[in-house]
Design a protein around this motif. Sequence first.
Motif: not given
Length: 529
Positions: A97-124
Amino acid sequence: DRSGTGAEPDAAQQVLRRVFGYDSFRGLQHEIVTQVIEGGDALVLMPTGGGKSLCYQIPALVRSGVGVVISPLIALMQDQVDALNALGVRAGFLNSTQFPDERRTMEQQFVVGELDVLYLAPERLRLESTLQLLDKATVSVFAIDEAHCVSQWGHDFRPDYLALSVLHERWPDVPRIALTATATEATRREIAERLDLTGARHFVAGFDRPNIQYRIEPKNRADQQLLSFISSEHAGDAGIVYCLSRNSVEKTAEFLTRNGIEAVPYHAGLDARTRAANQSRFLREDGLVVVATIAFGMGIDKPDVRFVAHLDLPKSVEGYYQETGRAGRDGQPSTAWMVYGLNDVVQQRKMIDSSEGDAAHRRQLQLHLDAMLALCETVQCRRTQLLAYFGQSGEPCGNCDTCLTPPESWDGTVAAQKVLSTVLRLKRERGQSFGAGHIVDILVGKSNPKVLQHKHNELKVFGVGAELRDVEWRGAVRQLLAQGLLAVHGDYGVLVLTEASEEVLFKGRQVALRREPERVKPAKAPRAK
Ligand code: ADP
Ligand code: ZN
Protein backbone atom coordinates in the motif's frame (compact mmCIF):
# COMPACT_ATOMS: atom_id res chain seq x y z
CA ASP A 1 11.35 -21.28 37.30
CA ARG A 2 11.60 -17.93 35.64
CA SER A 3 7.95 -17.17 35.17
CA GLY A 4 7.80 -13.51 35.96
CA THR A 5 6.98 -12.34 39.42
CA GLY A 6 9.74 -12.01 41.96
CA ALA A 7 12.60 -12.74 39.57
CA GLU A 8 15.64 -10.48 39.25
CA PRO A 9 14.79 -7.64 36.93
CA ASP A 10 16.50 -8.75 33.76
CA ALA A 11 16.78 -6.88 30.48
CA ALA A 12 13.37 -8.12 29.37
CA GLN A 13 11.72 -6.95 32.54
CA GLN A 14 13.35 -3.57 32.32
CA VAL A 15 12.06 -3.11 28.79
CA LEU A 16 8.62 -4.23 29.92
CA ARG A 17 8.58 -1.50 32.57
CA ARG A 18 10.48 1.25 30.85
CA VAL A 19 9.04 0.99 27.35
CA PHE A 20 5.62 -0.54 27.83
CA GLY A 21 4.88 0.65 31.33
CA TYR A 22 3.72 -2.73 32.64
CA ASP A 23 4.72 -4.11 36.03
CA SER A 24 4.84 -7.78 35.26
CA PHE A 25 4.61 -10.32 32.53
CA ARG A 26 1.40 -12.19 31.99
CA GLY A 27 1.06 -15.93 31.78
CA LEU A 28 3.75 -17.46 29.61
CA GLN A 29 5.16 -14.17 28.31
CA HIS A 30 8.31 -14.21 30.39
CA GLU A 31 9.23 -17.77 29.49
CA ILE A 32 8.60 -17.03 25.84
CA VAL A 33 10.67 -13.85 25.64
CA THR A 34 13.50 -15.53 27.53
CA GLN A 35 13.56 -18.40 25.06
CA VAL A 36 13.73 -16.04 22.08
CA ILE A 37 16.19 -13.60 23.64
CA GLU A 38 18.51 -16.54 24.24
CA GLY A 39 18.32 -17.34 20.54
CA GLY A 40 15.85 -20.23 20.60
CA ASP A 41 12.80 -20.75 18.39
CA ALA A 42 9.30 -20.67 19.79
CA LEU A 43 5.84 -21.65 18.68
CA VAL A 44 3.27 -19.74 20.68
CA LEU A 45 -0.37 -20.66 20.94
CA MET A 46 -2.17 -18.01 22.91
CA PRO A 47 -5.75 -16.84 22.63
CA THR A 48 -6.61 -13.46 21.17
CA GLY A 49 -5.98 -10.77 23.73
CA GLY A 50 -3.52 -12.97 25.56
CA GLY A 51 -0.62 -10.62 24.88
CA LYS A 52 1.23 -12.11 21.94
CA SER A 53 2.73 -8.86 20.65
CA LEU A 54 5.03 -8.38 23.62
CA CYS A 55 6.40 -11.87 23.03
CA TYR A 56 8.24 -10.66 19.94
CA GLN A 57 8.44 -6.93 20.60
CA ILE A 58 10.52 -7.37 23.74
CA PRO A 59 13.09 -9.72 22.15
CA ALA A 60 13.27 -7.29 19.22
CA LEU A 61 14.20 -4.54 21.65
CA VAL A 62 16.54 -6.55 23.83
CA ARG A 63 18.52 -8.30 21.09
CA SER A 64 20.66 -6.26 18.77
CA GLY A 65 19.39 -5.68 15.26
CA VAL A 66 15.91 -5.18 13.88
CA GLY A 67 13.00 -7.45 14.69
CA VAL A 68 11.14 -8.42 11.52
CA VAL A 69 7.46 -9.20 11.97
CA ILE A 70 5.65 -11.05 9.19
CA SER A 71 1.98 -10.20 9.35
CA PRO A 72 -0.86 -10.70 6.88
CA LEU A 73 -2.87 -7.92 8.49
CA ILE A 74 -1.70 -5.13 6.24
CA ALA A 75 -4.57 -2.92 7.29
CA LEU A 76 -3.34 -2.97 10.88
CA MET A 77 0.30 -2.23 10.23
CA GLN A 78 -0.05 1.51 10.38
CA ASP A 79 -1.86 1.29 13.73
CA GLN A 80 0.72 -1.09 15.15
CA VAL A 81 3.53 1.15 14.02
CA ASP A 82 1.83 4.25 15.41
CA ALA A 83 1.30 2.52 18.75
CA LEU A 84 4.97 1.54 18.96
CA ASN A 85 6.13 4.98 17.88
CA ALA A 86 4.03 6.48 20.63
CA LEU A 87 6.02 4.38 23.10
CA GLY A 88 9.27 5.63 21.62
CA VAL A 89 9.97 2.43 19.72
CA ARG A 90 11.34 2.95 16.22
CA ALA A 91 9.00 0.95 14.01
CA GLY A 92 8.03 0.85 10.37
CA PHE A 93 6.43 -1.36 7.75
CA LEU A 94 6.82 -2.50 4.19
CA ASN A 95 3.77 -3.49 2.20
CA SER A 96 2.08 -2.97 -1.15
CA THR A 97 0.00 0.00 0.00
CA GLN A 98 3.05 2.27 0.23
CA PHE A 99 4.36 4.74 -2.30
CA PRO A 100 7.72 3.68 -3.74
CA ASP A 101 9.57 6.57 -2.12
CA GLU A 102 8.05 5.82 1.29
CA ARG A 103 9.19 2.27 0.85
CA ARG A 104 12.69 3.30 -0.12
CA THR A 105 13.03 5.52 2.94
CA MET A 106 11.90 2.67 5.14
CA GLU A 107 14.30 0.25 3.51
CA GLN A 108 17.12 2.70 4.08
CA GLN A 109 16.32 3.05 7.77
CA PHE A 110 16.08 -0.69 8.08
CA VAL A 111 19.48 -1.36 6.52
CA VAL A 112 21.33 1.19 8.62
CA GLY A 113 19.68 -0.12 11.76
CA GLU A 114 17.58 2.90 12.57
CA LEU A 115 14.62 0.69 13.32
CA ASP A 116 13.75 -1.60 16.20
CA VAL A 117 10.80 -3.35 14.57
CA LEU A 118 9.86 -3.77 10.91
CA TYR A 119 6.46 -5.15 9.90
CA LEU A 120 6.54 -7.00 6.62
CA ALA A 121 3.70 -8.33 4.48
CA PRO A 122 4.32 -12.00 3.65
CA GLU A 123 4.08 -11.54 -0.11
CA ARG A 124 7.16 -9.32 -0.02
CA LEU A 125 9.27 -12.34 0.86
CA ARG A 126 8.53 -13.70 -2.59
CA LEU A 127 10.66 -10.92 -4.02
CA GLU A 128 14.36 -11.59 -4.28
CA SER A 129 14.90 -7.89 -3.65
CA THR A 130 13.34 -8.25 -0.19
CA LEU A 131 15.59 -11.19 0.63
CA GLN A 132 18.62 -9.16 -0.42
CA LEU A 133 17.39 -6.30 1.71
CA LEU A 134 17.20 -8.61 4.73
CA ASP A 135 20.77 -9.73 3.96
CA LYS A 136 21.99 -6.18 4.25
CA ALA A 137 20.52 -5.63 7.70
CA THR A 138 20.99 -7.34 11.05
CA VAL A 139 17.80 -9.15 11.97
CA SER A 140 17.35 -9.79 15.67
CA VAL A 141 14.31 -12.04 15.44
CA PHE A 142 11.77 -13.16 12.88
CA ALA A 143 8.25 -13.12 14.24
CA ILE A 144 5.60 -14.90 12.20
CA ASP A 145 2.24 -13.59 13.32
CA GLU A 146 -1.02 -15.40 12.54
CA ALA A 147 1.08 -18.50 11.92
CA HIS A 148 -1.99 -20.67 11.31
CA CYS A 149 -2.17 -19.00 7.89
CA VAL A 150 0.48 -21.50 6.78
CA SER A 151 -1.95 -24.33 7.33
CA GLN A 152 -3.40 -25.25 4.01
CA TRP A 153 -6.48 -26.76 5.53
CA GLY A 154 -6.93 -24.14 8.21
CA HIS A 155 -9.63 -21.51 8.12
CA ASP A 156 -7.38 -18.73 6.92
CA PHE A 157 -4.81 -20.14 4.54
CA ARG A 158 -2.46 -17.68 2.80
CA PRO A 159 -0.30 -19.19 0.06
CA ASP A 160 2.40 -16.61 0.74
CA TYR A 161 2.98 -18.20 4.11
CA LEU A 162 4.32 -21.36 2.49
CA ALA A 163 7.32 -19.33 1.33
CA LEU A 164 8.28 -18.48 4.92
CA SER A 165 10.41 -21.58 5.28
CA VAL A 166 13.00 -19.51 3.39
CA LEU A 167 13.68 -17.62 6.61
CA HIS A 168 15.27 -20.56 8.31
CA GLU A 169 17.10 -21.76 5.22
CA ARG A 170 18.64 -18.42 4.55
CA TRP A 171 19.17 -17.10 8.10
CA PRO A 172 19.54 -20.20 10.28
CA ASP A 173 20.99 -18.24 13.19
CA VAL A 174 18.17 -15.78 13.62
CA PRO A 175 15.64 -17.01 16.19
CA ARG A 176 12.08 -17.33 15.03
CA ILE A 177 8.86 -17.06 16.93
CA ALA A 178 5.60 -18.15 15.33
CA LEU A 179 2.40 -16.98 16.99
CA THR A 180 -1.24 -17.86 16.58
CA ALA A 181 -4.47 -17.75 18.48
CA THR A 182 -6.08 -20.56 16.60
CA ALA A 183 -4.53 -23.94 16.17
CA THR A 184 -5.58 -27.43 16.99
CA GLU A 185 -2.84 -29.85 17.84
CA ALA A 186 -2.80 -31.08 14.25
CA THR A 187 -2.48 -27.53 12.93
CA ARG A 188 0.30 -26.86 15.40
CA ARG A 189 2.26 -29.81 14.06
CA GLU A 190 1.61 -28.63 10.54
CA ILE A 191 2.85 -25.13 11.37
CA ALA A 192 6.03 -26.57 12.90
CA GLU A 193 6.65 -28.69 9.83
CA ARG A 194 5.91 -26.17 7.15
CA LEU A 195 7.83 -23.38 8.81
CA ASP A 196 10.73 -25.64 9.62
CA LEU A 197 10.18 -25.07 13.32
CA THR A 198 10.46 -28.67 14.41
CA GLY A 199 13.07 -27.81 17.04
CA ALA A 200 11.05 -24.94 18.48
CA ARG A 201 9.76 -24.94 22.03
CA HIS A 202 5.99 -24.93 22.13
CA PHE A 203 4.21 -22.58 24.48
CA VAL A 204 0.53 -23.32 24.82
CA ALA A 205 -1.57 -21.00 26.92
CA GLY A 206 -4.84 -22.05 28.46
CA PHE A 207 -7.75 -21.23 26.20
CA ASP A 208 -10.46 -21.16 28.79
CA ARG A 209 -12.24 -17.85 29.21
CA PRO A 210 -14.15 -18.56 32.42
CA ASN A 211 -15.85 -15.17 32.51
CA ILE A 212 -17.56 -15.78 29.17
CA GLN A 213 -20.90 -17.53 29.27
CA TYR A 214 -21.54 -19.51 26.09
CA ARG A 215 -25.09 -19.82 24.78
CA ILE A 216 -26.44 -21.09 21.49
CA GLU A 217 -30.16 -21.01 20.76
CA PRO A 218 -32.33 -22.06 17.84
CA LYS A 219 -33.05 -19.19 15.49
CA ASN A 220 -36.66 -18.19 15.06
CA ARG A 221 -36.78 -14.49 14.49
CA ALA A 222 -33.19 -13.47 14.86
CA ASP A 223 -33.75 -9.73 15.21
CA GLN A 224 -36.42 -10.11 17.90
CA GLN A 225 -34.36 -12.66 19.77
CA LEU A 226 -31.38 -10.32 19.67
CA LEU A 227 -33.42 -7.39 20.90
CA SER A 228 -34.82 -9.43 23.72
CA PHE A 229 -31.35 -10.71 24.67
CA ILE A 230 -29.78 -7.26 24.72
CA SER A 231 -32.60 -5.43 26.44
CA SER A 232 -33.09 -8.03 29.14
CA GLU A 233 -29.44 -8.77 29.89
CA HIS A 234 -27.19 -6.16 28.37
CA ALA A 235 -29.03 -2.88 28.18
CA GLY A 236 -26.48 -0.08 28.01
CA ASP A 237 -23.55 -2.43 27.48
CA ALA A 238 -20.97 -2.38 24.71
CA GLY A 239 -21.29 -5.36 22.42
CA ILE A 240 -20.52 -6.76 19.01
CA VAL A 241 -23.16 -8.39 16.81
CA TYR A 242 -21.83 -10.48 13.96
CA CYS A 243 -23.81 -11.07 10.77
CA LEU A 244 -22.74 -12.84 7.62
CA SER A 245 -23.85 -10.32 5.01
CA ARG A 246 -23.45 -6.59 4.66
CA ASN A 247 -27.13 -6.31 4.06
CA SER A 248 -28.07 -7.94 7.34
CA VAL A 249 -25.45 -5.83 9.12
CA GLU A 250 -27.17 -2.67 7.89
CA LYS A 251 -30.65 -3.94 8.65
CA THR A 252 -29.79 -5.17 12.11
CA ALA A 253 -28.05 -1.93 13.09
CA GLU A 254 -31.11 0.04 11.96
CA PHE A 255 -33.45 -2.33 13.74
CA LEU A 256 -31.59 -2.01 17.04
CA THR A 257 -31.36 1.75 16.80
CA ARG A 258 -35.07 1.98 16.00
CA ASN A 259 -35.72 -0.04 19.13
CA GLY A 260 -33.72 2.16 21.44
CA ILE A 261 -30.37 0.36 21.36
CA GLU A 262 -27.67 2.52 19.88
CA ALA A 263 -25.89 0.57 17.16
CA VAL A 264 -23.55 1.34 14.26
CA PRO A 265 -22.76 -0.84 11.24
CA TYR A 266 -19.30 -1.99 10.22
CA HIS A 267 -18.46 -3.90 7.04
CA ALA A 268 -16.03 -3.77 4.15
CA GLY A 269 -18.60 -2.15 1.85
CA LEU A 270 -18.74 1.06 3.87
CA ASP A 271 -16.38 3.81 2.86
CA ALA A 272 -13.17 3.95 4.82
CA ARG A 273 -14.10 7.12 6.67
CA THR A 274 -17.43 5.81 7.96
CA ARG A 275 -15.77 2.59 8.97
CA ALA A 276 -13.02 4.36 10.87
CA ALA A 277 -15.53 6.69 12.51
CA ASN A 278 -17.76 3.83 13.66
CA GLN A 279 -14.82 1.87 14.95
CA SER A 280 -13.44 4.77 16.93
CA ARG A 281 -16.88 5.55 18.36
CA PHE A 282 -17.09 1.95 19.50
CA LEU A 283 -13.70 2.16 21.17
CA ARG A 284 -14.35 5.52 22.78
CA GLU A 285 -17.98 5.46 23.84
CA ASP A 286 -19.62 3.45 26.56
CA GLY A 287 -22.38 1.10 25.70
CA LEU A 288 -22.33 1.30 21.93
CA VAL A 289 -23.22 -1.77 19.92
CA VAL A 290 -21.41 -2.45 16.66
CA VAL A 291 -23.10 -4.70 14.13
CA ALA A 292 -20.46 -6.11 11.85
CA THR A 293 -19.24 -8.71 9.43
CA ILE A 294 -16.20 -10.64 10.54
CA ALA A 295 -14.10 -7.90 8.93
CA PHE A 296 -14.51 -6.18 12.28
CA GLY A 297 -12.46 -7.06 15.28
CA MET A 298 -8.99 -7.97 14.03
CA GLY A 299 -6.77 -6.10 16.43
CA ILE A 300 -9.65 -4.45 18.25
CA ASP A 301 -8.71 -4.18 21.88
CA LYS A 302 -11.64 -2.95 23.88
CA PRO A 303 -11.61 -4.51 27.33
CA ASP A 304 -15.23 -3.97 28.33
CA VAL A 305 -17.13 -5.61 25.49
CA ARG A 306 -19.90 -7.25 27.51
CA PHE A 307 -21.39 -9.45 24.82
CA VAL A 308 -20.68 -10.88 21.41
CA ALA A 309 -23.75 -12.03 19.51
CA HIS A 310 -23.81 -14.15 16.37
CA LEU A 311 -26.89 -13.96 14.19
CA ASP A 312 -25.33 -16.33 11.67
CA LEU A 313 -23.28 -19.45 12.10
CA PRO A 314 -19.50 -18.95 11.94
CA LYS A 315 -17.70 -21.14 9.42
CA SER A 316 -15.48 -22.80 11.98
CA VAL A 317 -14.94 -23.30 15.68
CA GLU A 318 -11.71 -21.30 15.34
CA GLY A 319 -13.69 -18.37 13.99
CA TYR A 320 -16.30 -18.72 16.72
CA TYR A 321 -13.68 -18.81 19.45
CA GLN A 322 -11.82 -15.84 18.06
CA GLU A 323 -14.96 -13.73 17.64
CA THR A 324 -16.48 -14.61 21.00
CA GLY A 325 -13.06 -14.03 22.55
CA ARG A 326 -13.49 -10.30 21.99
CA ALA A 327 -15.94 -10.28 24.88
CA GLY A 328 -14.82 -9.72 28.43
CA ARG A 329 -11.13 -9.08 28.05
CA ASP A 330 -11.30 -7.23 31.36
CA GLY A 331 -12.23 -10.49 33.05
CA GLN A 332 -15.74 -9.33 33.99
CA PRO A 333 -18.76 -11.56 33.28
CA SER A 334 -19.69 -11.46 29.61
CA THR A 335 -21.91 -13.37 27.23
CA ALA A 336 -21.24 -15.13 23.95
CA TRP A 337 -24.71 -15.55 22.53
CA MET A 338 -25.68 -17.05 19.23
CA VAL A 339 -28.78 -18.06 17.35
CA TYR A 340 -28.59 -20.60 14.59
CA GLY A 341 -31.06 -22.42 12.44
CA LEU A 342 -31.74 -24.67 9.54
CA ASN A 343 -31.02 -21.99 6.97
CA ASP A 344 -27.54 -21.49 8.35
CA VAL A 345 -26.71 -25.07 7.54
CA VAL A 346 -28.24 -24.83 4.07
CA GLN A 347 -26.51 -21.54 3.33
CA GLN A 348 -23.07 -22.65 4.51
CA ARG A 349 -23.40 -25.87 2.63
CA LYS A 350 -24.17 -23.90 -0.54
CA MET A 351 -21.16 -21.69 0.03
CA ILE A 352 -18.96 -24.74 0.37
CA ASP A 353 -20.37 -26.31 -2.79
CA SER A 354 -19.73 -23.17 -4.78
CA SER A 355 -16.37 -22.37 -3.22
CA GLU A 356 -13.24 -22.28 -5.28
CA GLY A 357 -10.66 -24.96 -4.73
CA ASP A 358 -10.59 -28.68 -5.20
CA ALA A 359 -12.58 -31.47 -3.61
CA ALA A 360 -10.07 -31.85 -0.78
CA HIS A 361 -10.43 -28.19 0.08
CA ARG A 362 -14.21 -28.42 0.12
CA ARG A 363 -13.94 -31.48 2.29
CA GLN A 364 -11.91 -29.45 4.79
CA LEU A 365 -14.47 -26.67 4.81
CA GLN A 366 -17.12 -29.29 5.46
CA LEU A 367 -15.13 -30.68 8.40
CA HIS A 368 -14.85 -27.19 9.86
CA LEU A 369 -18.58 -26.72 9.48
CA ASP A 370 -19.27 -30.14 11.01
CA ALA A 371 -17.22 -29.27 14.09
CA MET A 372 -19.13 -26.01 14.44
CA LEU A 373 -22.46 -27.82 14.08
CA ALA A 374 -21.42 -30.38 16.64
CA LEU A 375 -20.77 -27.54 19.07
CA CYS A 376 -24.23 -26.13 18.34
CA GLU A 377 -26.04 -29.41 18.81
CA THR A 378 -24.09 -30.79 21.73
CA VAL A 379 -25.94 -31.89 24.84
CA GLN A 380 -22.72 -31.59 26.84
CA CYS A 381 -20.99 -28.56 28.31
CA ARG A 382 -20.20 -26.12 25.49
CA ARG A 383 -17.00 -24.97 27.12
CA THR A 384 -15.70 -28.52 27.52
CA GLN A 385 -16.44 -29.17 23.87
CA LEU A 386 -14.84 -25.90 22.76
CA LEU A 387 -11.68 -26.55 24.77
CA ALA A 388 -11.53 -30.14 23.57
CA TYR A 389 -11.49 -28.79 20.05
CA PHE A 390 -8.29 -26.95 20.90
CA GLY A 391 -6.87 -30.05 22.51
CA GLN A 392 -7.49 -28.98 26.10
CA SER A 393 -9.54 -30.82 28.66
CA GLY A 394 -11.82 -29.56 31.38
CA GLU A 395 -14.76 -30.32 33.62
CA PRO A 396 -18.33 -29.17 32.87
CA CYS A 397 -18.26 -25.45 33.59
CA GLY A 398 -21.61 -24.63 35.13
CA ASN A 399 -21.59 -21.39 33.15
CA CYS A 400 -22.95 -22.25 29.72
CA ASP A 401 -26.47 -22.91 28.53
CA THR A 402 -26.11 -26.66 28.40
CA CYS A 403 -24.73 -26.77 31.95
CA LEU A 404 -27.34 -24.35 33.28
CA THR A 405 -30.32 -25.98 31.56
CA PRO A 406 -29.30 -29.42 30.41
CA PRO A 407 -31.07 -30.06 27.12
CA GLU A 408 -33.54 -32.89 27.08
CA SER A 409 -33.16 -35.38 24.33
CA TRP A 410 -35.89 -37.51 22.91
CA ASP A 411 -36.12 -40.55 20.69
CA GLY A 412 -36.35 -38.99 17.26
CA THR A 413 -36.07 -42.21 15.31
CA VAL A 414 -39.65 -42.18 14.02
CA ALA A 415 -39.52 -38.46 13.25
CA ALA A 416 -36.26 -38.97 11.39
CA GLN A 417 -37.77 -41.82 9.42
CA LYS A 418 -40.69 -39.60 8.42
CA VAL A 419 -38.41 -36.87 7.15
CA LEU A 420 -36.11 -39.25 5.35
CA SER A 421 -38.85 -41.28 3.76
CA THR A 422 -40.50 -38.12 2.46
CA VAL A 423 -37.23 -37.17 0.80
CA LEU A 424 -36.87 -40.71 -0.53
CA ARG A 425 -40.41 -40.92 -1.91
CA LEU A 426 -40.19 -37.62 -3.74
CA LYS A 427 -36.99 -38.83 -5.33
CA ARG A 428 -38.14 -42.37 -6.17
CA GLU A 429 -41.74 -41.70 -7.19
CA ARG A 430 -41.41 -38.27 -8.76
CA GLY A 431 -37.71 -37.80 -9.45
CA GLN A 432 -37.90 -34.59 -7.42
CA SER A 433 -35.83 -32.97 -4.69
CA PHE A 434 -36.99 -30.13 -2.48
CA GLY A 435 -35.70 -27.87 0.25
CA ALA A 436 -36.43 -28.26 3.94
CA GLY A 437 -39.38 -25.85 4.06
CA HIS A 438 -41.34 -27.80 1.50
CA ILE A 439 -40.60 -31.15 3.13
CA VAL A 440 -41.88 -29.79 6.44
CA ASP A 441 -45.02 -28.45 4.73
CA ILE A 442 -45.71 -31.93 3.38
CA LEU A 443 -45.14 -33.54 6.77
CA VAL A 444 -47.48 -31.24 8.65
CA GLY A 445 -50.00 -31.43 5.82
CA LYS A 446 -50.08 -27.84 4.66
CA SER A 447 -52.07 -27.48 1.43
CA ASN A 448 -50.28 -24.40 0.22
CA PRO A 449 -50.05 -23.47 -3.49
CA LYS A 450 -46.68 -25.11 -4.00
CA VAL A 451 -47.85 -28.35 -2.41
CA LEU A 452 -51.02 -28.33 -4.51
CA GLN A 453 -49.21 -27.43 -7.70
CA HIS A 454 -47.01 -30.49 -7.35
CA LYS A 455 -49.92 -32.62 -6.09
CA HIS A 456 -47.85 -33.42 -3.04
CA ASN A 457 -51.06 -33.55 -1.02
CA GLU A 458 -51.62 -36.88 -2.75
CA LEU A 459 -48.42 -38.37 -1.39
CA LYS A 460 -48.77 -41.06 1.22
CA VAL A 461 -46.59 -39.09 3.60
CA PHE A 462 -48.71 -35.94 3.35
CA GLY A 463 -49.72 -34.93 6.86
CA VAL A 464 -48.05 -37.84 8.63
CA GLY A 465 -46.20 -35.43 10.90
CA ALA A 466 -49.10 -33.76 12.70
CA GLU A 467 -47.66 -34.68 16.11
CA LEU A 468 -44.99 -31.95 15.88
CA ARG A 469 -45.22 -28.22 15.19
CA ASP A 470 -43.39 -26.99 12.15
CA VAL A 471 -40.64 -25.31 14.23
CA GLU A 472 -40.04 -28.70 15.74
CA TRP A 473 -39.84 -30.30 12.33
CA ARG A 474 -37.44 -27.65 11.17
CA GLY A 475 -35.39 -28.28 14.30
CA ALA A 476 -35.41 -31.98 13.54
CA VAL A 477 -34.27 -31.41 9.96
CA ARG A 478 -31.54 -29.07 11.21
CA GLN A 479 -30.31 -31.69 13.64
CA LEU A 480 -30.43 -34.43 11.02
CA LEU A 481 -28.25 -32.24 8.81
CA ALA A 482 -25.89 -31.57 11.68
CA GLN A 483 -25.66 -35.29 12.42
CA GLY A 484 -24.96 -36.11 8.78
CA LEU A 485 -28.17 -38.12 8.50
CA LEU A 486 -29.30 -35.83 5.72
CA ALA A 487 -27.43 -33.52 3.36
CA VAL A 488 -28.16 -30.45 1.27
CA HIS A 489 -27.17 -30.05 -2.32
CA GLY A 490 -26.82 -27.42 -4.98
CA ASP A 491 -27.98 -23.87 -5.40
CA TYR A 492 -31.50 -24.48 -4.20
CA GLY A 493 -30.47 -26.24 -1.02
CA VAL A 494 -32.44 -29.38 -1.78
CA LEU A 495 -32.36 -32.19 0.75
CA VAL A 496 -30.73 -35.44 -0.24
CA LEU A 497 -30.15 -38.71 1.58
CA THR A 498 -26.74 -39.88 2.77
CA GLU A 499 -25.43 -43.37 3.42
CA ALA A 500 -26.24 -42.85 7.06
CA SER A 501 -29.86 -42.03 6.16
CA GLU A 502 -30.23 -45.54 4.78
CA GLU A 503 -29.22 -46.93 8.15
CA VAL A 504 -32.04 -45.01 9.78
CA LEU A 505 -34.56 -45.98 7.13
CA PHE A 506 -33.69 -49.61 6.69
CA LYS A 507 -31.36 -50.84 9.38
CA GLY A 508 -33.01 -49.70 12.57
CA ARG A 509 -30.44 -47.06 13.50
CA GLN A 510 -31.73 -44.98 16.41
CA VAL A 511 -31.72 -41.19 16.34
CA ALA A 512 -31.57 -38.98 19.43
CA LEU A 513 -32.71 -35.39 19.01
CA ARG A 514 -32.53 -32.38 21.32
CA ARG A 515 -35.83 -30.96 22.36
CA GLU A 516 -36.41 -27.53 20.86
CA PRO A 517 -36.94 -24.90 23.55
CA GLU A 518 -40.23 -23.02 23.54
CA ARG A 519 -40.38 -20.24 21.04
CA VAL A 520 -38.79 -17.13 22.50
CA LYS A 521 -41.33 -14.39 23.02
CA PRO A 522 -40.56 -11.17 21.18
CA ALA A 523 -39.32 -8.59 23.63
CA LYS A 524 -41.28 -5.45 24.27
CA ALA A 525 -39.30 -2.66 22.69
CA PRO A 526 -37.85 -0.33 25.32
CA ARG A 527 -38.93 3.26 24.89
CA ALA A 528 -36.54 5.19 22.66
CA LYS A 529 -34.37 7.74 24.43
P1 ADP B 1 -2.90 -10.63 21.20
O1 ADP B 1 -1.97 -10.21 20.10
O2 ADP B 1 -2.49 -11.91 21.83
O3 ADP B 1 -4.33 -10.63 20.79
P2 ADP B 1 -2.03 -8.21 22.42
O4 ADP B 1 -0.59 -8.43 22.27
O5 ADP B 1 -2.68 -7.26 21.47
O6 ADP B 1 -2.80 -9.59 22.37
O7 ADP B 1 -2.33 -7.78 23.91
C1 ADP B 1 -3.64 -7.58 24.37
C2 ADP B 1 -3.68 -6.47 25.38
O8 ADP B 1 -3.04 -6.86 26.58
C3 ADP B 1 -2.97 -5.20 24.93
O9 ADP B 1 -3.73 -4.10 25.32
C4 ADP B 1 -1.66 -5.25 25.67
O10 ADP B 1 -1.13 -3.98 25.84
C5 ADP B 1 -2.08 -5.90 26.97
N1 ADP B 1 -0.97 -6.59 27.62
C6 ADP B 1 -0.17 -7.52 27.07
N2 ADP B 1 0.76 -7.95 27.95
C7 ADP B 1 0.55 -7.29 29.10
C8 ADP B 1 1.17 -7.30 30.40
N3 ADP B 1 2.22 -8.09 30.69
N4 ADP B 1 0.67 -6.46 31.33
C9 ADP B 1 -0.39 -5.68 31.06
N5 ADP B 1 -1.01 -5.61 29.86
C10 ADP B 1 -0.56 -6.40 28.89
ZN1 ZN C 1 -20.70 -25.66 30.60
